[in-house]
Design a protein around this motif. Structure first.
Motif, PDB file in Angstrom:
ATOM      1  N   THR A 228     -56.998 -67.266 -17.862  1.00 35.72           N
ATOM      2  CA  THR A 228     -57.983 -67.998 -18.671  1.00 35.72           C
ATOM      3  C   THR A 228     -58.528 -67.109 -19.781  1.00 35.72           C
ATOM      4  N   VAL A 229     -58.832 -65.864 -19.435  1.00 33.68           N
ATOM      5  CA  VAL A 229     -59.315 -64.914 -20.447  1.00 33.68           C
ATOM      6  C   VAL A 229     -58.262 -64.715 -21.527  1.00 33.68           C
ATOM      7  N   MET A 230     -56.991 -64.594 -21.093  1.00 30.93           N
ATOM      8  CA  MET A 230     -55.891 -64.428 -22.040  1.00 30.93           C
ATOM      9  C   MET A 230     -55.786 -65.630 -22.980  1.00 30.93           C
ATOM     10  N   LEU A 231     -55.965 -66.827 -22.435  1.00 31.28           N
ATOM     11  CA  LEU A 231     -55.913 -68.040 -23.253  1.00 31.28           C
ATOM     12  C   LEU A 231     -57.023 -68.032 -24.299  1.00 31.28           C
ATOM     13  N   VAL A 232     -58.248 -67.692 -23.867  1.00 30.68           N
ATOM     14  CA  VAL A 232     -59.394 -67.658 -24.796  1.00 30.68           C
ATOM     15  C   VAL A 232     -59.135 -66.670 -25.926  1.00 30.68           C
ATOM     16  N   ILE A 233     -58.563 -65.517 -25.592  1.00 32.38           N
ATOM     17  CA  ILE A 233     -58.261 -64.507 -26.608  1.00 32.38           C
ATOM     18  C   ILE A 233     -57.284 -65.048 -27.640  1.00 32.38           C
ATOM     19  N   ASN A 234     -56.259 -65.756 -27.178  1.00 27.53           N
ATOM     20  CA  ASN A 234     -55.191 -66.180 -28.078  1.00 27.53           C
ATOM     21  C   ASN A 234     -55.507 -67.450 -28.861  1.00 27.53           C
ATOM     22  N   ILE A 235     -56.572 -68.187 -28.469  1.00 24.13           N
ATOM     23  CA  ILE A 235     -56.986 -69.331 -29.290  1.00 24.13           C
ATOM     24  C   ILE A 235     -58.195 -68.989 -30.141  1.00 24.13           C
ATOM     25  N   ALA A 236     -58.713 -67.766 -29.969  1.00 24.21           N
ATOM     26  CA  ALA A 236     -59.865 -67.337 -30.769  1.00 24.21           C
ATOM     27  C   ALA A 236     -59.446 -67.148 -32.231  1.00 24.21           C
ATOM     28  N   ASN A 237     -60.400 -67.300 -33.112  1.00 26.72           N
ATOM     29  CA  ASN A 237     -60.148 -67.192 -34.545  1.00 26.72           C
ATOM     30  C   ASN A 237     -60.240 -65.729 -34.985  1.00 26.72           C
ATOM     31  N   ILE A 238     -59.284 -64.930 -34.505  1.00 26.04           N
ATOM     32  CA  ILE A 238     -59.211 -63.526 -34.879  1.00 26.04           C
ATOM     33  C   ILE A 238     -57.796 -63.207 -35.339  1.00 26.04           C
ATOM     34  N   HIS A 239     -57.632 -62.049 -35.966  1.00 29.60           N
ATOM     35  CA  HIS A 239     -56.322 -61.681 -36.508  1.00 29.60           C
ATOM     36  C   HIS A 239     -55.293 -61.515 -35.395  1.00 29.60           C
ATOM     37  N   PHE A 240     -54.037 -61.816 -35.740  1.00 29.67           N
ATOM     38  CA  PHE A 240     -52.956 -61.760 -34.758  1.00 29.67           C
ATOM     39  C   PHE A 240     -52.814 -60.371 -34.144  1.00 29.67           C
TER      40      PHE A 240
END
Length: 295
Positions: A228-240
């Motif tokens: 779940t934490v990994m999902l939140v990180i990857n849908i967050a609006n931050i640079h790739f």
């Protein structure tokens, strides 16, 4: 579809698991691919009805091939036991409900995606979804093929303690861990919705089975949390680049956490000594256990 699934189940019962796995996971892909070649070589024009015919013909061929391996005496004479049929229906009712729920969710998901997204994005989503789902199905089929007969034998011999110690307390947390370290990419909204829908069901089953076998180890739930934490990180609006670095760091942290919880133990390798399975799969599993274990 019903007849095809029936053929698959009969093949498993008569211990033709390799044939069943081939027909279920590979033959259908081969037949459909051959049918699609008719479009590639302009033998048929691209048409929705032709695509449907190809899939139906693929299922029909799988049924015919499956029947070839099933002897007549396995099926006839037919005998019906009303009491047994009633028990079977009651036992399988939760599974029937789960299957139909998944069917409805899948179709609603498909219609919503196609309504709100462009044709190009729908194509990208469907391609990614199908490819990763196919890879996932191969892995899960291998797990089910190896461990289901073991569980059935242990249950028949009333060795419930072995099921608890070997499967529920050792194997399930390890599978949960390895599924965590695989990152599935897709359109963000659809990815989040799919993640939520398909995560609730196994968590519910986890608590039901643990209660049934009186298992108190909850380590298998640690890694869905990290997922779940990994999902939140990857849908967050931050640079790739930040997503990549943080994700890699999180995986390292989880490996360290897994060691503290004794998730992997070199003694687990001994459980595979009496199991007949592909040598490549066994070697990979043993390597992962030895690399990841502290004891």
């Amino acid at each position: 579809m019903t007849l095809k699934i029936f053929i698959f189940e009969v093949l498993k019962v008569v211990r033709l698991i390799k044939v069943q796995t081939f027909l279920m996971r590979l033959a259908s892909k081969i037949f459909v691919s051959l049918g699609i070649l008719l479009f590639v070589f302009n033998i048929l024009e691209i048409n929705v009805f032709y695509v449907v015919y190809i899939f139906l013909l693929s299922d029909f061929l799988i049924i015919i091939v499956g029947l070839f391996f099933i002897k007549i005496r396995y099926l006839f004479p037919l005998q019906f036991d009303k009491i047994l049929l009633k028990r079977m229906f009651i036992f399988s009712f939760p599974l029937l409900f789960s299957s139909w729920s998944s069917y409805i969710v899948t179709w609603v998901d498909t219609y919503v995606i196609k309504y709100f997204l462009t044709l190009e994005k729908v194509g990208i989503y469907q391609a990614a979804y199908k490819i990763f789902n196919t890879l996932r199905s191969f892995i899960l089929t291998g797990i089910v093929t190896v461990f289901t007969p073991i569980i059935m034998v242990l249950k028949t011999e009333n060795r419930i303690d072995k099921i608890k110690k070997f499967y529920l307390m050792r194997i399930i947390p390890q599978i949960s861990f390895f599924i965590f370290v695989t990152i599935r990419f897709g359109i963000l909204g659809a990815a989040f919705a799919s993640f939520l829908v398909f995560s609730v069901n196994p968590v519910i089953w986890f608590f039901i089975i643990n209660k049934k076998f009186d298992v108190h180890r909850k380590s298998a739930l640690i890694f869905p949390f990290f997922t779940t934490v990994m999902l939140v990180i990857n849908i967050a609006n931050i640079h790739f680049i930040f997503k990549l670095v943080i994700s890699a760091f999180l995986i390292v942290v989880v490996f360290l956490v897994s060691g503290k919880f004794n998730l992997f133990n070199k003694n687990d390798v001994e459980l595979l000594n009496n199991i007949n399975m592909p040598q490549l799969v066994k070697k990979i599993y043993i390597f992962l256990i030895r690399v990841s274990s502290e004891k």
